[in-house]
Design a protein around this motif. Sequence first.
Motif, PDB file in Angstrom:
ATOM      1  N   ARG A 299       0.368  -3.106  10.820  1.00  0.00           N
ATOM      2  CA  ARG A 299       0.119  -2.488   9.509  1.00  0.00           C
ATOM      3  C   ARG A 299      -0.469  -1.088   9.665  1.00  0.00           C
ATOM      4  O   ARG A 299      -0.146  -0.178   8.907  1.00  0.00           O
ATOM      5  CB  ARG A 299      -0.836  -3.372   8.692  1.00  0.00           C
ATOM      6  CG  ARG A 299      -0.234  -4.674   8.230  1.00  0.00           C
ATOM      7  CD  ARG A 299       0.884  -4.509   7.247  1.00  0.00           C
ATOM      8  NE  ARG A 299       0.443  -3.844   6.013  1.00  0.00           N
ATOM      9  CZ  ARG A 299       1.253  -3.545   5.001  1.00  0.00           C
ATOM     10  NH1 ARG A 299       2.543  -3.812   5.079  1.00  0.00           N
ATOM     11  NH2 ARG A 299       0.786  -2.957   3.917  1.00  0.00           N
ATOM     12  N   GLU A 300      -1.334  -0.904  10.668  1.00  0.00           N
ATOM     13  CA  GLU A 300      -1.877   0.424  10.943  1.00  0.00           C
ATOM     14  C   GLU A 300      -0.755   1.393  11.326  1.00  0.00           C
ATOM     15  O   GLU A 300      -0.728   2.540  10.912  1.00  0.00           O
ATOM     16  CB  GLU A 300      -2.914   0.347  12.073  1.00  0.00           C
ATOM     17  CG  GLU A 300      -4.217  -0.330  11.682  1.00  0.00           C
ATOM     18  CD  GLU A 300      -5.118   0.572  10.878  1.00  0.00           C
ATOM     19  OE1 GLU A 300      -4.774   1.766  10.686  1.00  0.00           O
ATOM     20  OE2 GLU A 300      -6.165   0.097  10.407  1.00  0.00           O
ATOM     21  N   LYS A 303       1.232   2.256   8.238  1.00  0.00           N
ATOM     22  CA  LYS A 303       0.437   3.175   7.415  1.00  0.00           C
ATOM     23  C   LYS A 303       0.480   4.589   7.971  1.00  0.00           C
ATOM     24  O   LYS A 303       0.660   5.569   7.241  1.00  0.00           O
ATOM     25  CB  LYS A 303      -1.004   2.663   7.346  1.00  0.00           C
ATOM     26  CG  LYS A 303      -1.941   3.515   6.509  1.00  0.00           C
ATOM     27  CD  LYS A 303      -3.344   2.914   6.542  1.00  0.00           C
ATOM     28  CE  LYS A 303      -4.332   3.808   5.834  1.00  0.00           C
ATOM     29  NZ  LYS A 303      -5.715   3.295   5.940  1.00  0.00           N
ATOM     30  N   LYS A 307       2.152   8.118   6.349  1.00  0.00           N
ATOM     31  CA  LYS A 307       1.424   9.386   6.209  1.00  0.00           C
ATOM     32  C   LYS A 307       2.168  10.521   6.881  1.00  0.00           C
ATOM     33  O   LYS A 307       2.246  11.650   6.374  1.00  0.00           O
ATOM     34  CB  LYS A 307       0.024   9.255   6.817  1.00  0.00           C
ATOM     35  CG  LYS A 307      -0.939   8.464   5.938  1.00  0.00           C
ATOM     36  CD  LYS A 307      -2.340   8.477   6.551  1.00  0.00           C
ATOM     37  CE  LYS A 307      -3.322   7.731   5.680  1.00  0.00           C
ATOM     38  NZ  LYS A 307      -4.690   7.742   6.236  1.00  0.00           N
TER      39      LYS A 307
END
Length: 308
Positions: A299-300, A303, A307
């Motif tokens: 998930r990081e 994310k 970005k």
Amino acid sequence: MTTDVLDKEPAETAVLGQNRPIAGIVMRLAAMLALAIMFAFVKLAGEQGVHVTESLFYRQLTAMPLICFLIWRSAAGWSAIRSNKHGLHILRSVLGIFAMGLNFWAITLLPLADATTISFTVPIFATLFAALFLREQVGIPRWSAVLIGFVGVLVVIQPGGDMIPALGASVALAGALVTASVTLVIRMLGRTETSIVTIFWFSIYTLPGLAVCAYIYGGGHDAKTWAYLLGVGIFGAIGQLTITQSLRFAPVSTIMPMDYSALIWATIIGIVVFHQWPSLSIWFGAPIIIGSGLFIAWREHVKAAKKA
């Protein structure tokens, strides 16, 4: 042990040369093996009556020449160590050496595989802290992973049971908790500082205090004990070097799953060297904790990709 480690060192999220994933994965696997061997030497030294702070001192002392060599060989040379974030470096050093001390202590109290498994809770605590203190947005999927991870912790330590010593489990969890707080400081430092700068100042700020502790708690040792302490320093330095190098070859999202190979090495070393089999609860709880950590890492990555 994760996040060296535990106290694993910070990494730039974008570095030149991150296009060799196989090399990065191999380096990361080698790093986990080196750190597992280092922790085995910590445990062996502890069995000879060596105080945790003495093991910490020799770990940091042996790594210092390697750090200086890497700085000397870097493009910027010694000018690379300049920093205007010394307040954060001091905070990182205090938390980092406290976390490392707890992790070393946990190793002396628990079988290697048990202590290693509990250390895998660092990403879970880090996600919780990021939401609480850095006000990061954490969605339902990651909160779910955190809750599932804590279920895994309960399976492993079994509160009220006697499969894992309560003191050892408490120290290991405290080590993971403090290590997670270190990751927040590292994240803040990572906005302006490279990993080698953070490693350098971590060593500079911790060695004097550790030297005093080693003088107070240390003593004369036989040749075997000195060999164990030398092993702590050498394999700690190798682990530090290979962790740094792995991040030069591949991004964190590619190599971080390799950190869980530490459990394989810890289990093998624990059985062969210490004749300690992992607790039965480890076989059930470890997959839950590892799965939670891998999902949080994924998930990081998603994310960060959004970005970008």
